[in-house]
Write a protein that holds these residues in place. Structure first.
Motif, PDB file in Angstrom:
ATOM      1  N   GLN B  55       0.914  -1.302   0.173  1.00  0.00           N
ATOM      2  CA  GLN B  55       0.033   0.051   0.015  1.00  0.00           C
ATOM      3  C   GLN B  55       0.859   1.071  -0.135  1.00  0.00           C
ATOM      4  OE1 GLN B  55      -2.469  -0.458   3.456  1.00  0.00           O
ATOM      5  NE2 GLN B  55      -4.073  -1.528   2.333  1.00  0.00           N
ATOM      6  N   THR B  56       1.936   1.290   0.995  1.00  0.00           N
ATOM      7  CA  THR B  56       2.544   2.489   0.657  1.00  0.00           C
ATOM      8  C   THR B  56       3.494   2.619  -0.393  1.00  0.00           C
ATOM      9  OG1 THR B  56       4.363   1.219   1.982  1.00  0.00           O
ATOM     10  CG2 THR B  56       2.974   2.614   3.282  1.00  0.00           C
ATOM     11  N   ALA B  57       4.006   1.468  -0.899  1.00  0.00           N
ATOM     12  CA  ALA B  57       4.529   1.454  -2.235  1.00  0.00           C
ATOM     13  C   ALA B  57       3.910   2.352  -3.369  1.00  0.00           C
ATOM     14  CB  ALA B  57       5.018   0.445  -2.727  1.00  0.00           C
ATOM     15  N   ALA B  58       2.398   1.755  -3.294  1.00  0.00           N
ATOM     16  CA  ALA B  58       1.557   2.442  -4.480  1.00  0.00           C
ATOM     17  C   ALA B  58       1.388   4.093  -4.084  1.00  0.00           C
ATOM     18  CB  ALA B  58       0.097   1.946  -4.092  1.00  0.00           C
ATOM     19  N   LEU B  59       1.781   4.468  -2.966  1.00  0.00           N
ATOM     20  CA  LEU B  59       1.837   5.850  -2.649  1.00  0.00           C
ATOM     21  C   LEU B  59       3.068   6.581  -2.759  1.00  0.00           C
ATOM     22  CD1 LEU B  59      -0.557   5.873   0.699  1.00  0.00           C
ATOM     23  CD2 LEU B  59      -1.148   6.517  -1.602  1.00  0.00           C
ATOM     24  N   GLY B  60       3.938   5.868  -3.220  1.00  0.00           N
ATOM     25  CA  GLY B  60       5.360   6.550  -3.322  1.00  0.00           C
ATOM     26  C   GLY B  60       6.318   6.595  -2.332  1.00  0.00           C
ATOM     27  N   ILE B  61       5.856   5.895  -1.315  1.00  0.00           N
ATOM     28  CA  ILE B  61       6.885   6.187   0.125  1.00  0.00           C
ATOM     29  C   ILE B  61       6.830   4.751   0.466  1.00  0.00           C
ATOM     30  CG2 ILE B  61       5.791   8.064   0.670  1.00  0.00           C
ATOM     31  CD1 ILE B  61       4.137   7.010   2.949  1.00  0.00           C
ATOM     32  N   SER B  62       8.116   4.405   1.257  1.00  0.00           N
ATOM     33  CA  SER B  62       8.208   3.190   1.731  1.00  0.00           C
ATOM     34  C   SER B  62       7.534   2.934   3.117  1.00  0.00           C
ATOM     35  CB  SER B  62       9.972   2.799   1.867  1.00  0.00           C
ATOM     36  OG  SER B  62      10.217   3.939   3.211  1.00  0.00           O
ATOM     37  N   ASN B  63       7.527   1.713   3.526  1.00  0.00           N
ATOM     38  CA  ASN B  63       6.987   1.531   4.856  1.00  0.00           C
ATOM     39  C   ASN B  63       7.590   2.209   6.039  1.00  0.00           C
ATOM     40  OD1 ASN B  63       5.140  -0.128   6.094  1.00  0.00           O
ATOM     41  ND2 ASN B  63       5.648  -1.929   5.241  1.00  0.00           N
ATOM     42  N   ALA B  64       9.261   2.120   5.791  1.00  0.00           N
ATOM     43  CA  ALA B  64       9.952   2.760   6.930  1.00  0.00           C
ATOM     44  C   ALA B  64       9.667   4.513   7.084  1.00  0.00           C
ATOM     45  CB  ALA B  64      11.250   2.799   6.377  1.00  0.00           C
ATOM     46  N   GLU B  65       9.180   4.890   5.840  1.00  0.00           N
ATOM     47  CA  GLU B  65       8.992   6.368   5.950  1.00  0.00           C
ATOM     48  C   GLU B  65       7.474   6.540   6.623  1.00  0.00           C
ATOM     49  OE1 GLU B  65      11.512   8.009   1.972  1.00  0.00           O
ATOM     50  OE2 GLU B  65       9.297   7.072   1.684  1.00  0.00           O
ATOM     51  N   ALA B 137      -2.269   7.191   3.355  1.00  0.00           N
ATOM     52  CA  ALA B 137      -1.752   5.776   3.821  1.00  0.00           C
ATOM     53  C   ALA B 137      -2.800   5.236   4.769  1.00  0.00           C
ATOM     54  CB  ALA B 137      -0.230   5.795   4.290  1.00  0.00           C
ATOM     55  N   MET B 138      -3.171   6.260   5.700  1.00  0.00           N
ATOM     56  CA  MET B 138      -4.121   5.993   6.639  1.00  0.00           C
ATOM     57  C   MET B 138      -5.520   5.405   6.121  1.00  0.00           C
ATOM     58  SD  MET B 138      -3.361   5.965   9.730  1.00  0.00           S
ATOM     59  CE  MET B 138      -4.457   5.551  11.298  1.00  0.00           C
ATOM     60  N   ARG B 139      -5.872   6.115   4.981  1.00  0.00           N
ATOM     61  CA  ARG B 139      -7.003   5.641   4.398  1.00  0.00           C
ATOM     62  C   ARG B 139      -6.995   4.136   3.889  1.00  0.00           C
ATOM     63  NH1 ARG B 139      -9.265  11.143   3.491  1.00  0.00           N
ATOM     64  NH2 ARG B 139      -7.615  11.835   2.175  1.00  0.00           N
ATOM     65  N   ALA B 140      -5.801   3.981   3.216  1.00  0.00           N
ATOM     66  CA  ALA B 140      -5.756   2.608   2.615  1.00  0.00           C
ATOM     67  C   ALA B 140      -5.445   1.564   3.965  1.00  0.00           C
ATOM     68  CB  ALA B 140      -4.386   2.775   1.602  1.00  0.00           C
ATOM     69  N   ALA B 141      -4.831   1.936   4.970  1.00  0.00           N
ATOM     70  CA  ALA B 141      -4.632   1.108   6.121  1.00  0.00           C
ATOM     71  C   ALA B 141      -5.789   0.496   6.626  1.00  0.00           C
ATOM     72  CB  ALA B 141      -3.662   1.579   6.840  1.00  0.00           C
ATOM     73  N   THR B 142      -6.582   1.626   6.942  1.00  0.00           N
ATOM     74  CA  THR B 142      -7.849   1.369   7.797  1.00  0.00           C
ATOM     75  C   THR B 142      -8.777   0.368   6.922  1.00  0.00           C
ATOM     76  OG1 THR B 142      -8.926   3.378   7.030  1.00  0.00           O
ATOM     77  CG2 THR B 142      -7.706   3.343   9.051  1.00  0.00           C
ATOM     78  N   ILE B 143      -8.954   0.501   5.547  1.00  0.00           N
ATOM     79  CA  ILE B 143      -9.661  -0.374   4.872  1.00  0.00           C
ATOM     80  C   ILE B 143      -9.080  -1.745   4.989  1.00  0.00           C
ATOM     81  CG2 ILE B 143     -10.055  -0.848   2.391  1.00  0.00           C
ATOM     82  CD1 ILE B 143     -10.328   2.040   1.811  1.00  0.00           C
ATOM     83  N   PHE B 144      -7.822  -1.884   4.722  1.00  0.00           N
ATOM     84  CA  PHE B 144      -7.384  -3.281   5.030  1.00  0.00           C
ATOM     85  C   PHE B 144      -7.322  -3.988   6.240  1.00  0.00           C
ATOM     86  CE2 PHE B 144      -3.659  -5.314   6.603  1.00  0.00           C
ATOM     87  CZ  PHE B 144      -3.637  -6.793   6.069  1.00  0.00           C
ATOM     88  N   GLU B 145      -7.439  -3.018   7.278  1.00  0.00           N
ATOM     89  CA  GLU B 145      -7.406  -3.585   8.609  1.00  0.00           C
ATOM     90  C   GLU B 145      -8.881  -3.993   8.899  1.00  0.00           C
ATOM     91  OE1 GLU B 145      -5.845  -0.053  10.650  1.00  0.00           O
ATOM     92  OE2 GLU B 145      -3.986  -0.719  10.210  1.00  0.00           O
TER      93      GLU B 145
END
Lengths: 178, 178
Positions: B55-65, B137-145
DNA sequence: ACTGAAGACTTCATACCTAAAGTTCGACGC
DNA sequence: GCGTCGAACTTTAGGTATGAAGTCTTCAGT
């Protein structure tokens, strides 16, 4: 309000509930119950890995090496696997697996030889020393794990195991929607 | 017996219960209930991190970021923290934090400036773009969760959250035996 | 004020991972 | 049999982490 005199605020680390409270202020659509579960999972895993890391370091191996030993033992006697098979289970690239096996071979934990019946394949086999290290790590790990779950009754442990298994099944479905 | 024609045996990956069954054969003192909980935790977390990473990669950032963005938002407005404070929360060394902030500054996610009131300190501050990325990222994450917990009832979610919180408290006790 | 100790961050050397290209062997079609 | 494709592993290049040493600022003792 409760800040320290200087600017640091000393932040020992926000508690889970504090963290979720802030999240709700910043992001209205958040389900605090869901967030609590996933945040606890994430934190718990980080702490557990630190604990495992200390234990394996005390035995002179790394956490990464322990993962390999575990996979080999789980494969059952005679404790042999191919590098790509190992890589798949550990979630590594084949390249990383090659290097890891290099190191572990040098340390005498495993041996690497070509499969004579199919010379493209390589067989990684656990040595006696590797098996012994696995056993030592396992003993330390089970003590820690028992300690970790100490506050949960047998019934609760069962419920927890069931729920986690269901989540695991679910996440596998989401990732390989066959 | 059930093997595939060639030597690979194809090992799709041993199920949790299979894995524990082998462990019991190899290590008598193992409590299968405990092992099931910790193994499920570990596997679940690995899968979840893969999902977050996509998900984060799709937004152009890494998980670490994303971890850094989260920590800054959790700190609350005005979204400022020192590098060592961040490093402590993310479980990184200060050196790694320096590099990560370098990258994120170059990408415009945060700014870095010296604290004028105490010139030893550095202040990392979230930019508008950083906050916007966090929100995405938060929007994508909450959908997944939400999807992940779909099979659990509200009551079960509450029980799960409670049990995980208790484990978290326990592991923190074990690590800092104050 | 001046000196020394401690703290906060950065720099340097090294280790390990990923992605992509390279090598070697086995399988299939002609 | 011979050539090509594909699979399994290794090698190479580059990124990000760790640990130790270095730099700069602040604070405390004299």
């Amino acid at each position: 309000m409760g800040d320290t005199p200087d600017g640091t605020t000393s932040v020992p680390e926000p508690s889970l509930d504090e963290q979720i409270a802030v999240y709700q202020r910043e992001f209205q659509d958040l389900d605090p119950q869901v967030e609590k579960v996933v945040s606890a999972l994430s934190r718990l895993n980080r702490r557990m890995n630190v604990a495992y890391g200390r234990q394996t370091a005390a035995l002179g191996i790394s956490n990464a090496e322990w993962e390999v030993l575990k996979a080999l033992v789980i494969s059952g006697a005679p404790y042999r696997m191919g590098p790509s098979e190992l890589a798949k289970q550990l979630g590594l690239t084949p390249a990383a697996m090659t290097h890891r096996i290099d190191r572990m071979t040098a340390e005498g934990l495993v041996t690497r030889e070509r499969d004579e019946s199919n010379r493209v394949r390589v067989i990684v086999e656990l040595t006696d020393e590797g098996r012994s290290k696995w056993l030592d790590a396992m003993r330390a790990a089970t003590i820690f794990e028992e300690d970790l779950l100490q506050d949960l009754s047998t019934a609760e442990r069962g419920v927890l195991g069931d729920m986690l298994t269901r989540l695991l099944d679910r996440v596998e479905d989401l990732q390989s929607p066959s």
